[in-house]
Design a protein around this motif. Structure first.
Motif, PDB file in Angstrom:
ATOM      1  N   ASP A 241       4.595  36.897 102.056  1.00  0.00           N
ATOM      2  CA  ASP A 241       4.811  36.293 100.744  1.00  0.00           C
ATOM      3  C   ASP A 241       3.471  35.916 100.119  1.00  0.00           C
ATOM      4  N   ASP A 242       3.214  36.408  98.904  1.00  0.00           N
ATOM      5  CA  ASP A 242       1.910  36.143  98.286  1.00  0.00           C
ATOM      6  C   ASP A 242       1.764  34.694  97.826  1.00  0.00           C
ATOM      7  N   ASN A 243       2.865  33.946  97.779  1.00  0.00           N
ATOM      8  CA  ASN A 243       2.744  32.512  97.512  1.00  0.00           C
ATOM      9  C   ASN A 243       2.054  31.788  98.670  1.00  0.00           C
ATOM     10  N   PHE A 244       2.031  32.418  99.813  1.00  0.00           N
ATOM     11  CA  PHE A 244       1.335  31.891 100.990  1.00  0.00           C
ATOM     12  C   PHE A 244      -0.050  32.511 101.132  1.00  0.00           C
ATOM     13  N   SER A 245      -0.106  33.833 101.033  1.00  0.00           N
ATOM     14  CA  SER A 245      -1.358  34.539 101.337  1.00  0.00           C
ATOM     15  C   SER A 245      -2.438  34.316 100.288  1.00  0.00           C
ATOM     16  N   ILE A 246      -2.079  34.317  99.013  1.00  0.00           N
ATOM     17  CA  ILE A 246      -3.095  34.181  97.959  1.00  0.00           C
ATOM     18  C   ILE A 246      -3.833  32.845  98.053  1.00  0.00           C
ATOM     19  N   PRO A 247      -3.131  31.700  98.008  1.00  0.00           N
ATOM     20  CA  PRO A 247      -3.884  30.434  98.087  1.00  0.00           C
ATOM     21  C   PRO A 247      -4.598  30.246  99.416  1.00  0.00           C
ATOM     22  N   LEU A 248      -3.986  30.712 100.513  1.00  0.00           N
ATOM     23  CA  LEU A 248      -4.624  30.525 101.813  1.00  0.00           C
ATOM     24  C   LEU A 248      -5.926  31.315 101.903  1.00  0.00           C
ATOM     25  N   ILE A 249      -5.901  32.584 101.535  1.00  0.00           N
ATOM     26  CA  ILE A 249      -7.104  33.423 101.621  1.00  0.00           C
ATOM     27  C   ILE A 249      -8.169  32.968 100.635  1.00  0.00           C
ATOM     28  N   VAL A 250      -7.772  32.656  99.403  1.00  0.00           N
ATOM     29  CA  VAL A 250      -8.747  32.170  98.416  1.00  0.00           C
ATOM     30  C   VAL A 250      -9.388  30.877  98.894  1.00  0.00           C
ATOM     31  N   GLY A 251      -8.597  29.980  99.435  1.00  0.00           N
ATOM     32  CA  GLY A 251      -9.137  28.711  99.932  1.00  0.00           C
ATOM     33  C   GLY A 251     -10.108  28.918 101.082  1.00  0.00           C
TER      34      GLY A 251
ATOM     35  N   THR B  10       3.785  15.343 103.858  1.00  0.00           N
ATOM     36  CA  THR B  10       5.107  14.852 103.463  1.00  0.00           C
ATOM     37  C   THR B  10       5.890  15.938 102.737  1.00  0.00           C
ATOM     38  N   PHE B  11       5.229  16.606 101.778  1.00  0.00           N
ATOM     39  CA  PHE B  11       5.897  17.697 101.063  1.00  0.00           C
ATOM     40  C   PHE B  11       6.244  18.847 102.018  1.00  0.00           C
ATOM     41  N   PHE B  12       5.348  19.119 102.947  1.00  0.00           N
ATOM     42  CA  PHE B  12       5.624  20.170 103.935  1.00  0.00           C
ATOM     43  C   PHE B  12       6.866  19.822 104.756  1.00  0.00           C
ATOM     44  N   GLY B  13       6.961  18.582 105.193  1.00  0.00           N
ATOM     45  CA  GLY B  13       8.128  18.150 105.947  1.00  0.00           C
ATOM     46  C   GLY B  13       9.409  18.266 105.142  1.00  0.00           C
ATOM     47  N   ILE B  14       9.327  17.938 103.852  1.00  0.00           N
ATOM     48  CA  ILE B  14      10.509  18.019 102.985  1.00  0.00           C
ATOM     49  C   ILE B  14      10.986  19.461 102.830  1.00  0.00           C
ATOM     50  N   VAL B  15      10.047  20.380 102.540  1.00  0.00           N
ATOM     51  CA  VAL B  15      10.466  21.770 102.310  1.00  0.00           C
ATOM     52  C   VAL B  15      10.962  22.419 103.600  1.00  0.00           C
ATOM     53  N   VAL B  16      10.342  22.067 104.724  1.00  0.00           N
ATOM     54  CA  VAL B  16      10.818  22.607 106.004  1.00  0.00           C
ATOM     55  C   VAL B  16      12.226  22.110 106.292  1.00  0.00           C
TER      56      VAL B  16
ATOM     57  N   GLY C 255       9.730  30.533  97.608  1.00  0.00           N
ATOM     58  CA  GLY C 255       8.315  30.643  97.276  1.00  0.00           C
ATOM     59  C   GLY C 255       7.618  29.302  97.320  1.00  0.00           C
ATOM     60  N   PHE C 256       8.325  28.241  96.922  1.00  0.00           N
ATOM     61  CA  PHE C 256       7.750  26.900  96.932  1.00  0.00           C
ATOM     62  C   PHE C 256       7.419  26.458  98.349  1.00  0.00           C
ATOM     63  N   THR C 257       8.243  26.880  99.314  1.00  0.00           N
ATOM     64  CA  THR C 257       7.970  26.556 100.715  1.00  0.00           C
ATOM     65  C   THR C 257       6.668  27.195 101.165  1.00  0.00           C
ATOM     66  N   TRP C 258       6.426  28.413 100.745  1.00  0.00           N
ATOM     67  CA  TRP C 258       5.216  29.133 101.143  1.00  0.00           C
ATOM     68  C   TRP C 258       3.961  28.490 100.559  1.00  0.00           C
ATOM     69  N   ILE C 259       3.993  28.110  99.287  1.00  0.00           N
ATOM     70  CA  ILE C 259       2.787  27.539  98.673  1.00  0.00           C
ATOM     71  C   ILE C 259       2.494  26.159  99.250  1.00  0.00           C
ATOM     72  N   VAL C 260       3.536  25.371  99.513  1.00  0.00           N
ATOM     73  CA  VAL C 260       3.331  24.063 100.135  1.00  0.00           C
ATOM     74  C   VAL C 260       2.739  24.236 101.534  1.00  0.00           C
ATOM     75  N   SER C 261       3.194  25.237 102.265  1.00  0.00           N
ATOM     76  CA  SER C 261       2.677  25.500 103.613  1.00  0.00           C
ATOM     77  C   SER C 261       1.204  25.880 103.570  1.00  0.00           C
ATOM     78  N   ALA C 262       0.839  26.746 102.622  1.00  0.00           N
ATOM     79  CA  ALA C 262      -0.562  27.161 102.496  1.00  0.00           C
ATOM     80  C   ALA C 262      -1.448  25.971 102.139  1.00  0.00           C
ATOM     81  N   ALA C 263      -0.994  25.147 101.203  1.00  0.00           N
ATOM     82  CA  ALA C 263      -1.779  23.978 100.801  1.00  0.00           C
ATOM     83  C   ALA C 263      -1.952  23.007 101.970  1.00  0.00           C
ATOM     84  N   PHE C 264      -0.894  22.833 102.747  1.00  0.00           N
ATOM     85  CA  PHE C 264      -0.960  21.927 103.894  1.00  0.00           C
ATOM     86  C   PHE C 264      -1.977  22.422 104.916  1.00  0.00           C
ATOM     87  N   ILE C 265      -1.992  23.702 105.182  1.00  0.00           N
ATOM     88  CA  ILE C 265      -2.976  24.267 106.115  1.00  0.00           C
ATOM     89  C   ILE C 265      -4.396  24.042 105.608  1.00  0.00           C
ATOM     90  N   LEU C 266      -4.604  24.240 104.304  1.00  0.00           N
ATOM     91  CA  LEU C 266      -5.942  24.089 103.734  1.00  0.00           C
ATOM     92  C   LEU C 266      -6.447  22.647 103.795  1.00  0.00           C
TER      93      LEU C 266
END
Length: 199
Positions: free
Chosen positions: A181-191, A37-43, A77-88
């Motif tokens: 964007d490290d707001n995407f890469s950091i959480p995605l790679i760590v996860g 839902t959050f991913f859809g909102i930010v997109v 940046g918020f779009t990137w972190i929400v995207s990474a979380a959604f993928i995880l």
């Protein structure tokens, strides 16, 4: 020393803790539903921003204090972190999401404060300093150690906590070099590293 945007830093931390709480308090598939839902909102926001100059101008006016200059035209940046979380969420395991969010929540602001707030810093890349990277590594390692202390795992804490710290710090530095964007890469790679090599 460079001025620090504490409002953006506070928003960063609150957003990260909110995402962490969702992963801790809700079961699957509710986590996927909420994250989606959050991913859809930010997109949707990003699409409207790109297609409507009026909306973009009003959005930038209202949230200017929370935005970096480059975000006036690029993705937030918020779009990137929400995207990474959604993928995880598709890993179907909350634990990698929790650690990824915690590392992003605390290590990134710590690096920013050290890199901008300390005098006589030593640049190593555009927008990155030795002091900031050391602070990032130490905080990422500390967060990882506390996470591993409270999470059932066969991985040795004394080894895996600094390994995650190194991976997260390396990801942050490499992201600037390859323009991700490290707001995407950091959480995605760590996860992903947590899921496949730690848990």
């Amino acid at each position: 020393m460079v001025a620090i945007n504490f409002q953006r830093t506070l928003f960063h931390i609150c957003g990260g803790l909110f995402g962490t709480l969702i992963a801790l308090l809700f079961p699957f598939p509710e986590i996927i539903l909420i994250s989606g839902t959050f991913f859809g909102i930010v997109v949707t926001i990003e699409i409207v921003r790109q297609r409507s100059p009026e909306f973009q101008a009003e959005f930038s006016r209202r949230f200017a204090i929370l935005m970096k200059n480059r975000e006036q035209e690029a993705l937030l940046g918020f779009t990137w972190i929400v995207s990474a979380a959604f993928i995880l969420t598709f890993l179907q395991d909350a634990r990698p999401i929790v650690l990824a969010m915690l590392v992003w929540t605390f290590a990134d602001p710590m690096a920013m404060i050290a890199g901008k707030g300390l005098p006589n810093v030593h640049p190593i890349a555009k927008g990155k300093t030795i002091e900031g990277s050391i602070a990032f590594f130490l905080m990422a390692t500390l967060v990882s150690a506390l996470f591993l202390l409270t999470t059932p795992t066969t991985a040795p804490l004394i080894i895996m906590a600094p390994v995650i710290g190194i991976v997260a710090t390396g990801t942050e530095l490499l992201s600037r070099v390859i323009h991700i964007d490290d707001n995407f890469s950091i959480p995605l790679i760590v996860g992903l590293v947590t899921y496949f090599f730690v848990l």
